[in-house]
Design an enzyme around this catalytic site. Sequence first.
Site, PDB file in Angstrom:
ATOM      1  N   ASP A   1       0.898  -1.149   0.000  1.00 57.24           N
ATOM      2  CA  ASP A   1       0.000   0.000   0.000  1.00 57.24           C
ATOM      3  C   ASP A   1       0.937   1.199   0.000  1.00 57.24           C
ATOM      4  OD1 ASP A   1      -1.461   2.287   1.034  1.00 57.24           O
ATOM      5  OD2 ASP A   1      -3.077   0.879   1.430  1.00 57.24           O
ATOM      6  N   HIS A   2       1.013   1.910  -1.111  1.00 55.66           N
ATOM      7  CA  HIS A   2       2.108   2.880  -1.215  1.00 55.66           C
ATOM      8  C   HIS A   2       1.976   4.030  -0.220  1.00 55.66           C
ATOM      9  CE1 HIS A   2      -0.545   5.236  -3.912  1.00 55.66           C
ATOM     10  NE2 HIS A   2       0.252   6.258  -3.673  1.00 55.66           N
TER      11      HIS A   2
ATOM     12  N   HIS B   1      -5.741   2.944   1.286  1.00 50.68           N
ATOM     13  CA  HIS B   1      -4.870   4.016   1.787  1.00 50.68           C
ATOM     14  C   HIS B   1      -5.456   4.744   3.005  1.00 50.68           C
ATOM     15  CE1 HIS B   1      -2.995   3.126  -1.920  1.00 50.68           C
ATOM     16  NE2 HIS B   1      -3.690   3.938  -2.699  1.00 50.68           N
TER      17      HIS B   1
END
Length: 510
Positions: free
Chosen positions: A184-185, A247
């Site tokens: 999950d950036h 996110h």
Amino acid sequence: MNKTSNQMLVIFGASGDLTARKLIPALYNLYLGNHLPENFVVLGVSRSDLTDGEFRKKVVLESSYLSDKIDKKSEAFVKKFSDSLFYEDLGREYDTSYDRLGKRIADLNTKYGTDNNYIFYLSTPPGIYEPIAKNLYDQGLTSEQDGCKRLIVEKPFGYSLETAKNLNTGLQRYFQESQIYRIDHYLGKETVQNLLVTRFSNSIFEPLWNRNYIRHVEITNAEKVGVEKRGGYYDKSGALRDMFQNHLLQIVSLVVMEPPIGDQAEEIRNEKVKALKSLRIMKDEETLFKNTIRAQYVSSVIDGEKVNGYREEPGVDPESTTETYAALKFYVDNWRWKDVPFYVRTAKRMPTKVTEIVIHFKSPHHQIFKEGNINNKDNKLIIRIQPDEGILMKFGVKVPGQGFKVERANLDFYYSSLVETHVMEAYERLLLDAMQGDATLYARADEVEAAWEFVDPILDYWENGKDVHIYGYSAGVWGPTNADDLIDGLYMWRNPGENLADDPGFCVIS
Ligand code: BG6
């Protein structure tokens, strides 16, 4: 600095956009920073017919994502990096025989001394994650007897709770959970990680971090862009699946969680799962009606130029009811947060790109001095995830002169003031962590499922419920104006910037 073992990174979907735009630039930065191990090889795999040379040109030598950086370095330096990249065409399907791929991996491993340590990065449509995992297993490439084997999986992790569970079970047939890294950036962003440090390494915030002192928590994630060329994908996804389920719930879990007993991956992830499980699931239609708002951007004029509405974007159904804006109010059922509302919104085509968390503290119990308007009078802690990464504390000061007039002043810290420090890009940090076997910033199966458990009923209500509206907001404004009604009392969303379009910010589409 932790040591990174010799290894090979095998990227599935290597001819796609993510590889050129994010993964290879992240690896190049690691190369610049001397973080790559002595023996390191990247093997790109996909269905395009490319040679090693063509792949190197595409993602390094002629890549617009790297041109600025490589121009500053000598040819030999850049060549050394690009020579560590290889490509294997998988033919027409991802679920055909992997014999050739298996042989190529073995050959590269022997020739370049990558010590049987492999990371498989899945950047393909999620429907083929499981077949890829199975094929790797059949080739004996998942067993850790002779070296580490890790699987990095890109989002989306499922489309609903049920599909997420199926995906987890499917992958766990071939890899142990400890080998699976769900990326999950947002967790790779320095400011998101700093949430843990702000909370747990300062003695001034944690005592106040609860229902006794906090009135409400607000999280905004706004993007200036629309859906761009991703209309086809986005129309089946929408803001809740695309941004909120992953996110934003990751950010929520870091705000909500209890202090972990240490900084080890499992300690932190255990607390995050507990936090997600304590979100009050909205079940009945009345609660869902009152506490959720979905909307879509409609065409507007910004700076004299017409901007497309969502339904006019390429790849989008002209009658689509997919949301590009989602705002929710919810509660957390635990000792710390009882009765504290959380307001979270995410949207495309807003006036600016910004992600921030605002902790709104309660007003002093007894007011001695006269203060300005309600939205401006309480202490706020603003954690700016992006841009202008930093932290801002708003507090009252006396206006010089007679009497006791109070104004808000800012106490701030910006990451940009740390001139000497190289702040790693999200993918750079996350790749390095996976290469070193550190899963702290990756989502665990139960974490992903807990997030879906909260989101599923909202999606279901939006798709099938009675009296569900989809509102319209002009591209370039802060969403539909009725979203302010979600917020209790006279408070409103904190909008960091002016509307861009003059059109009104509200209409009912259906
Ligand atoms: C992605 C979403 O995960 O995050 C995109 O699929 C979104 O729709 C992007 O634009 C936003 O990321 P960032 O880092 O630019 O905030």
